[in-house]
Design an enzyme around this catalytic site. Structure first.
Site, short mmCIF file in Angstrom:
data_model
loop_
_atom_site.label_atom_id
_atom_site.label_comp_id
_atom_site.label_asym_id
_atom_site.label_seq_id
_atom_site.Cartn_x
_atom_site.Cartn_y
_atom_site.Cartn_z
N LYS A 173 -6.66 11.70 4.88
CA LYS A 173 -5.25 11.98 4.61
C LYS A 173 -4.71 10.85 3.74
CE LYS A 173 -1.34 11.06 6.68
NZ LYS A 173 -0.42 10.99 5.50
N PRO A 174 -4.63 11.07 2.43
CA PRO A 174 -3.99 10.06 1.58
C PRO A 174 -2.48 10.18 1.71
CG PRO A 174 -4.63 11.94 0.25
CD PRO A 174 -5.09 12.24 1.66
N GLU A 180 -6.91 -2.00 8.78
CA GLU A 180 -6.45 -3.09 7.93
C GLU A 180 -4.94 -3.00 7.87
OE1 GLU A 180 -5.73 -3.88 3.71
OE2 GLU A 180 -7.85 -4.47 3.72
N LEU A 181 -4.27 -4.06 8.35
CA LEU A 181 -2.83 -3.99 8.56
C LEU A 181 -2.10 -5.01 7.70
CD1 LEU A 181 -3.14 -3.53 12.44
CD2 LEU A 181 -3.07 -1.77 10.65
#
Length: 535
Positions: free
Chosen positions: A199-200, A272-273
């Protein structure tokens, strides 16, 4: 800072995607949109170009049922894909590498139009995508190969490790690096024999769909990689519940919420935040090179990069010289939105980003910070342009001191002791990326090893680690869990299986042998085995 005039994209977009930024969407954009899975939601969404605000595409939105159907189809396709030899999957990636480089012009235009980047920043996505495809196209078979291991009893126990694909990997991708981050997460999952449902973000969905199209042209069977266009509120539960492994890039609060959902299913995930990335300039640094490097580190993609620098700590002995050079180089950046290499910095991507950047600068001013350059939106260039902004005298009370801005704003702080600079650089809930500048690489390496960040670059802002695909990339603390790139970026998508075959000698006492004597004999054996090489 100078500027170039944002041109009317409808005139500048080449014929391959002509009209993507105007209305109605071009046939090429419609072709890409048609590749998406599902789309039965009754409320499609219109996406607009950051440079001009003009329509780029109308995107159908998937429903929960669409998402679950996509996973079912991917699960069927994955079984055949996993049966293909790893070397064959490598060859697919090498063909994709070549196609990405050969057809880069179309992707450069798409990324600029959808994300608002300067063209050189868009090229970073081309190069990152090609590097990822090449790395896993050359190394994945070796990384995944069955591995022999010493058995518990030499010559009598044969042991080994196999790697099996997880199944169907769910990938939730952000809007800021639609090609590079798609490649970094999707391609190793495919190399490991998984199917992917991605889901881009709607804003940059065409770029992801373009790469999917090239992947199938390179030999990926249809159905192995499916793309869903949709709202997280509608299809988020399906992504969590149907994935055998979930990969997410985005904000820390959203990542934590997803992690709590995934934990109930006992499946794996990587996140990755956010980041509040520091740059430490040591007293022996080359001031000119450090200042030039800081411009790239802070303002690439208008600062909308998870690893971009937002805090600079400069030794007091060179602080004035560095600040003067950095401000001058920042002022020399050309802002613009043409589809060429003329501009040094492009636009922000959304109105929300512009508001957040403006709010951080406004709050810093109210708390007494000094704006050395920039600090203003530039609506005459386009609806979402904001000047690259350098702050100093920023107090701890200001939001920009601790919060991630995710825009072209950086704060400069002085220090006198390296230990203090390290402590202040580490004084954050985040730990994604850092940068150290010095003429002495050994000294810089020692400082880098003390910084609590998943990647640290010496005499570079972020590209040295970002582009070195053979080493892992990810965050410490609230910046994430798990790693992309390198062997870890591939093995995260696999299940390890250990198999051992025992020979004639049993691992229990022989018939009639007292257990105490067996334990004594095994103790002596283990002492001897410890001395053998490879044990």
């Amino acid at each position: 800072m100078t500027s170039t005039t944002s041109q009317a994209l409808g005139k500048d977009v080449p014929s391959t995607i002509g009209g993507v930024a105007g209305a109605p969407p071009s046939a090429r954009a419609a072709d890409l949109v048609a590749r998406a899975s599902g789309g039965k939601d009754s409320a499609p969404v219109d996406m607009h170009a950051p440079f001009t605000g003009l329509l780029t595409a109308t995107l159908p939105q998937a429903t929960d049922a669409d998402a679950r159907s996509a996973f079912a189809g991917a699960r069927t396709a994955q079984r055949a894909w996993a049966q293909r030899p790893a070397r064959e999957r490598e060859r697919f990636l090498i063909r994709l590498h070549d196609l990405v480089l050969d057809r880069q012009r179309e992707a450069l235009d798409l990324v600029q139009i959808e994300a608002g980047k300067a063209r050189l920043d868009a090229f970073d996505e081309i190069s990152a995508t090609a590097l990822v495809a090449a790395y896993y196209g050359k190394h994945s078979a070796k990384i995944l190969a069955p591995r022999r291991a010493p058995g518990v009893i030499p010559l009598m126990t044969k042991a080994g490790e196999l790697r099996h694909p997880k199944g169907v990997v769910g990938v939730i991708s952000p809007w800021n690096y639609p090609l590079a981050l798609t490649a970094m997460d999707v391609l190793p999952a495919l190399a490991a024999g998984n199917a992917v449902v991605q889901k881009p973000d709607n804003q940059t969905a065409l770029s992801a769909l373009w790469l999917q199209e090239l992947a199938e042209e390179a030999g990926l069977p249809p159905g192995v990689w499916q793309i869903l266009l949709g709202r997280g509120s509608r299809i988020g539960d399906a992504l969590v519940e149907e994935s055998d492994y979930l990969c997410f890039t985005g904000s820390t609060p959203t990542g934590k919420a997803l992690a709590s959902q995934v934990a109930n299913r006992l499946t794996g995930y990587s996140l990755e935040l956010g980041g509040k990335n520091p740059m430490v300039v040591l007293p022996d640094a080359d001031v000119g090179k450090a200042a030039a490097g800081a411009v790239t580190a802070c303002f690439s993609s208008a600062g909308q990069l998870c690893v971009s620098v937002e805090r600079i700590y400069v030794h007091e002995s060179i602080r004035e010289a560095f600040t003067e050079a950095f401000v001058a180089k920042t002022n020399a950046l050309r802002l613009g939105g043409a589809l060429d290499y003329g501009a040094g910095m492009g636009s922000l991507t959304s109105a929300e980003q512009l508001e957040n950047v403006s709010a951080h600068v406004r709050d810093a001013r109210e708390h007494g910070a000094t704006v050395l350059t920039g600090g203003r939106a530039r609506p005459e260039l386009g609806p979402l342009f904001h000047e690259p902004t350098v702050l100093t005298d920023v107090p701890r009370q200001a939001r920009v001191f601790t919060e991630e801005t995710f825009g072209p704003v950086v704060s400069i702080y002085g220090y006198t002791e390296v230990d203090d600079a390290v402590a202040r650089a580490n004084d954050t809930e985040y730990g994604l990326n850092a940068s150290v500048w010095s003429r002495d690489t050994d000294t810089a390496w020692r400082v880098a090893s003390r910084l609590k960040a998943g990647t640290v670059n010496i005499n570079e802002g972020y590209a040295a680690t970002f582009g070195t695909v053979g080493v892992p990339m990810g965050g410490m603390k609230d910046s994430g869990v798990g790693r992309r790139n390198g062997a870890e970026g591939l093995l995260r998508y696999t299940e390890a299986q250990s198999i051992a075959a025992q020979g004639a000698l049993k691992l229990r006492p022989f018939r009639g042998m007292p257990p105490k004597l067996w334990a004594k004999a095994m103790t002596a054996s283990m002492r001897a085995l410890r001395r053998l090489p490879g044990r």
